[in-house]
Design a protein around this motif. Structure first.
Motif, mmCIF file in Angstrom:
data_model
loop_
_atom_site.group_PDB
_atom_site.id
_atom_site.type_symbol
_atom_site.label_atom_id
_atom_site.label_comp_id
_atom_site.label_asym_id
_atom_site.label_seq_id
_atom_site.Cartn_x
_atom_site.Cartn_y
_atom_site.Cartn_z
ATOM 1 N N HIS A 190 77.255 92.529 50.766
ATOM 2 C CA HIS A 190 76.309 91.638 51.439
ATOM 3 C C HIS A 190 76.906 91.070 52.727
ATOM 4 O O HIS A 190 76.210 90.972 53.750
ATOM 5 N N TYR A 236 79.075 91.056 46.433
ATOM 6 C CA TYR A 236 78.921 90.115 47.542
ATOM 7 C C TYR A 236 79.615 90.611 48.799
ATOM 8 O O TYR A 236 79.179 90.300 49.915
ATOM 9 N N LEU A 247 68.170 88.401 54.297
ATOM 10 C CA LEU A 247 69.097 89.357 53.711
ATOM 11 C C LEU A 247 69.272 89.036 52.228
ATOM 12 O O LEU A 247 69.862 88.021 51.859
ATOM 13 N N ARG A 248 68.737 89.892 51.405
ATOM 14 C CA ARG A 248 68.815 89.654 49.964
ATOM 15 C C ARG A 248 70.037 90.393 49.404
ATOM 16 O O ARG A 248 70.365 91.488 49.843
ATOM 17 N N ARG A 249 70.603 89.801 48.411
ATOM 18 C CA ARG A 249 71.765 90.397 47.764
ATOM 19 C C ARG A 249 71.277 91.306 46.659
ATOM 20 O O ARG A 249 70.991 90.864 45.552
ATOM 21 N N ASN A 250 71.170 92.569 47.001
ATOM 22 C CA ASN A 250 70.658 93.550 46.054
ATOM 23 C C ASN A 250 71.770 94.243 45.285
ATOM 24 O O ASN A 250 71.552 95.291 44.701
ATOM 25 N N GLU A 252 73.732 83.357 58.170
ATOM 26 C CA GLU A 252 72.400 83.796 57.750
ATOM 27 C C GLU A 252 71.322 82.811 58.206
ATOM 28 O O GLU A 252 70.246 83.218 58.680
ATOM 29 N N SER A 282 76.612 93.582 55.422
ATOM 30 C CA SER A 282 75.253 93.661 55.971
ATOM 31 C C SER A 282 75.005 92.562 56.985
ATOM 32 O O SER A 282 74.422 92.795 58.054
#
Length: 783
Positions: free
Chosen positions: A359, A356, A510-513, A468, A362
């Motif tokens: 993230h 996280y 924004l995806r948490r990859n 976000e 980002s």
């Protein structure tokens, strides 16, 4: 890292000369300023003729250009002359500096206010918890009491004060000896007065040598180390970074006081250490062609004592730098456990927790790009001239006029400007909030692990989620705004906004990859057993850290025996082996003890430097940091689902039981770091004073007055005509051959001297026989 070290040391080395260089430049610039002001007062530009005005202006420009060239030449001159005559090389009254206060006061206040957490029930049965972890809550109060007693009676603060007092005594002695008058009406009286002053100066120098030997310095070691020190570069010495990073945990007033105090010590360390570096180089140059008034032994002592103590300073600097790094890492672990202590476990029930922190980074990067694009667009809008485009008169053709000028300040431009300002204000607020989250977690990420930083960032996920949502809303509204505003399509005003929309289209949502592609780790019985074994070692190390320090500094106190027994490893008192520093030099006067009367043997080497080194080994911060980081990573395997598992809750509860003890040990390490800084500052100040004395002696000697340059006040300084001289092979000023009647006078004188020598020899031969002598077969003419 090496480049940063070189730049950092170069900055601090040359910053000590910045004030003197500025003064020198100002001194050289003052005459030019005076000439320029005089020229401005007499200059006139009131001619009505155009050509006269042009000629006067060109003359003025040439004159101003000449002044500029002169000033540039001044700035281009080398500063080597300023550095060679710098006041840093002169003896200064460093004892007048404001001395530091008691370093333990902030920590004592923290220990007094420290509270011990109550014993809480854990998910696991007591039988499955390690023994040392079970005892930690009960032993925490005892650890705090031991720490309070320990730092109230810590010996190193007194030792550091003794070094500061030694430097102050040297400064006072210098001022006293420099103020001694050499009075007398005749040259003979002045010579005798100087002889008395010279005796006092030599006695003071001998006393300084003996005091240096008492505190642990050895000039013979220094002579051996001198060649190695000259080969080392000052620019590659370990960096002593500001103490804010390793002391930043906590926000109480005592923490702020501790950081401020450490900052003042840190500035003093750089000030005196860089002064020692400068004086070391100057001393080597002066010793290459020293004054004739110093003997070879005195010169060797000056070189050796300076080199030995300078090597000790380098050792102190390396030790302090390494300990600061270890303390920074351990402070990150303590901060992480303190933040997690009051956080409910249910808040961590999410599969997006691992990674996280990445993230959040980002989100912060996208916010920064948006703010920068809006700033660029605002600059373009501000370039539009006020008023209508038809109001501008220009000699250029319409096609050559910039499009922004032809556009003018119409309604669409005003609408775009107000909308951009509104967006920029909102985005800047969200950017500051997200960067605050990153700032709080970056310290833990750099010192502990990425998962630990994710745990801290997850607590403030509401701030990130709000940012976000605003980014999505901004993306939709900016697209609609670009479609609605048609005036700027051909002008390029909306180009930054169009590029920003393209970036947001590819980035949002924004995806948490972080979890995607992550190999799931399922905890097993072996991994759980390994976790609790590591936890037991961690708790045991925390208990023994305090007990080892207590046995080292207070070996006669038995109050720490129960902590040792509870930890399962009773320790004996730590001792520091003394080093043989006895030079056994008969030239040192045993009565010259003006400095060393109250100093402990080995004050600097054995009791201060070696003692602090042993204390650092007792705490063993690298081991504590390694164990804590391993435990945090061991918990990360359980954060793979959307619910809090019982094993995960048990591990986290067990780890948080160590938080109080870790915080206490961290505070103890902070105080030890203060002692390291205090010792390094006091040692650097003492060496700078000693090098100032040695440099003054090597370059100027004992400051002999000019009228008695070739004598010390005893005996005749010029040849005189003495009667009765000239017998033998000598040549007298008067011929006395007419006074000798016959050769028997010369022969009688020779026989008289021969009889006196024979009587002296007979007296020496009459030696009392030894009672227990040994009969030798051969005679070796021994007496």
């Amino acid at each position: 890292g090496s480049l940063r070290t070189i730049l950092w040391n170069a900055y601090h080395y040359y910053s000590q000369f910045a004030a003197e260089v500025s003064t020198w430049v100002q001194h050289r610039k003052t005459p030019l300023e005076k000439e320029l002001k005089g020229f401005v007062r007499i200059a006139r530009w009131n001619d009505a003729n155009y050509w006269a005005i042009k000629q006067a202006t060109e003359k003025t420009h040439r004159k101003l250009h000449s002044y500029v060239v002169k000033f540039k030449n001044i700035l281009a001159e080398p500063v080597s002359a300023v550095l060679r005559t710098s006041s840093v090389l002169a003896i200064s009254a460093d004892h007048s500096d404001v001395e530091e206060t008691v370093a333990q006061a902030p920590l004592h206040a923290w220990l007094s206010a420290a509270t011990v957490p109550a014993v809480t029930d854990t998910v696991l049965p007591d039988a499955e918890l390690p023994e040392n972890v079970k005892r930690l809550p009960a032993l925490s109060s005892r650890i705090v009491k031991l720490q309070k007693r320990l730092w109230k009676q810590c010996p190193h603060h007194r030792l550091t004060e003794d070094l500061n007092d030694f430097a102050g005594e040297i400064a006072s002695s210098i001022q006293h000896l420099q103020g001694l008058p050499i009075e007398g009406k005749t040259p003979e009286e002045r010579a005798k007065a100087f002889k008395r002053v010279l005796v006092q100066k030599r006695a003071a120098l001998t006393s300084l040598f003996k005091a240096a030997k008492t505190i642990g310095l050895s000039f013979r070691k220094g002579v051996r180390l001198a060649a190695e020190i000259l080969e080392q570069s000052t620019l590659t010495l370990p960096v002593l970074m500001p103490p804010g990073d390793c002391l930043q945990e906590g926000s109480a007033a005592t923490e702020t006081e501790l950081v401020d105090f450490a900052g003042s010590l840190w500035l003093g360390c750089h000030k005196y250490f860089m002064r020692c570096v400068t004086r070391s180089s100057a001393l080597e140059i002066a010793l290459a062609s020293p004054s004739e008034e110093l003997t070879r032994v005195e010169l060797e002592r000056c070189r050796g004592l300076s080199a030995h103590m300078y090597s000790l300073l380098q050792e102190q600097r390396s030790m302090t730098s390494e300990f600061a790094t270890d303390l920074t890492h351990t402070s990150g672990c303590a901060q992480l456990l303190a933040e997690l202590k009051d956080c409910p476990l249910e808040s961590f029930a999410s599969s997006g927790l691992p990674g996280y922190c990445s993230h959040v980074e980002s989100v912060a990067n996208v916010l920064q790009c948006c703010c920068q694009s809006l700033v660029d667009m605002q600059l373009l809008l501000d370039c539009c001239p006020a008023g209508q485009a038809t109001e501008f008169i220009t000699p250029f053709h319409k096609s050559q006029v910039p499009r922004l000028q032809r556009l003018g300040d119409n309604e669409d431009v005003q609408k775009a400007s107000s909308q951009v300002k509104e967006w920029l204000s909102s985005l800047s607020g969200h950017q500051a909030a997200v960067h605050s989250v990153l700032h709080d977690t970056r310290f833990v990420k750099d010192t502990v692990s990425d998962f630990g930083a994710s745990l801290l960032a997850w607590r403030k996920r509401d701030t990130v989620d709000t940012a976000e949502k605003f980014l999505l809303e901004f993306h939709r509204s900016s697209q609609a705004f670009v479609a609605e505003l048609t005036v700027g399509k051909n002008v390029g005003i909306l180009k930054p906004l169009a590029e920003l929309n393209s970036l947001l289209r590819s980035s949002l949502p924004l995806r948490r990859n972080a979890v995607r592609g992550r190999t799931p780790v399922h905890p097993t019985a072996d991994s759980d057993a390994k976790f609790y074994r590591t936890l037991d070692e961690f708790a045991k190390s925390l208990l023994l850290a305090t007990q080892k320090l207590h046995n080292l500094w207070l070996p006669t106190d038995t109050s720490s025996e129960r902590v040792s027994q509870e930890a399962g490893e009773p320790l004996s008192s730590s001792t520091v082996d003394d080093t043989d520093l006895d030079d056994k030099d008969p030239e040192i006067d045993a009565d010259a003890d003006a400095y060393s009367a109250d100093f402990d043997e080995g004050l600097l080497t054995v009791k201060s430097v070696d003692g602090l080194r042993v204390a650092i080994q007792c705490i063993d911060l690298p081991r504590l940091h390694k164990l804590c980081s391993t435990l945090v990573e061991g918990i990360s395997a359980d954060f793979s689902g959307r619910e809090v598992k019982p094993a995960m809750a048990s591990k986290l509860d067990a780890l948080l039981l160590c938080q109080s003890a870790l915080s206490t040990v961290t505070q103890c390490s902070k105080n030890l770091f203060i002692e390291l800084l205090s010792l390094h500052r006091a040692s650097s100040k003492l060496l700078s004073m000693m090098q100032g004395v040695f440099l003054e002696l090597a370059s100027k000697g004992f400051c002999r007055p000019a009228e008695i340059e070739y004598g010390d006040g005893t005996g005749a300084q010029e040849f005189e005509d003495l009667e009765g001289m000239g017998l033998g092979e000598g040549e007298g000023m008067k011929d006395v051959s007419d006074e000798i009647e016959n050769e028997d006078q010369l022969e009688d004188t020779h026989q008289k001297d021969k009889k006196e020598e024979e009587k002296k020899t007979e007296g020496e031969d009459q030696i009392k026989e030894e009672e227990n002598g040994i009969e030798m077969s051969e005679d070796f003419d021994g007496q």
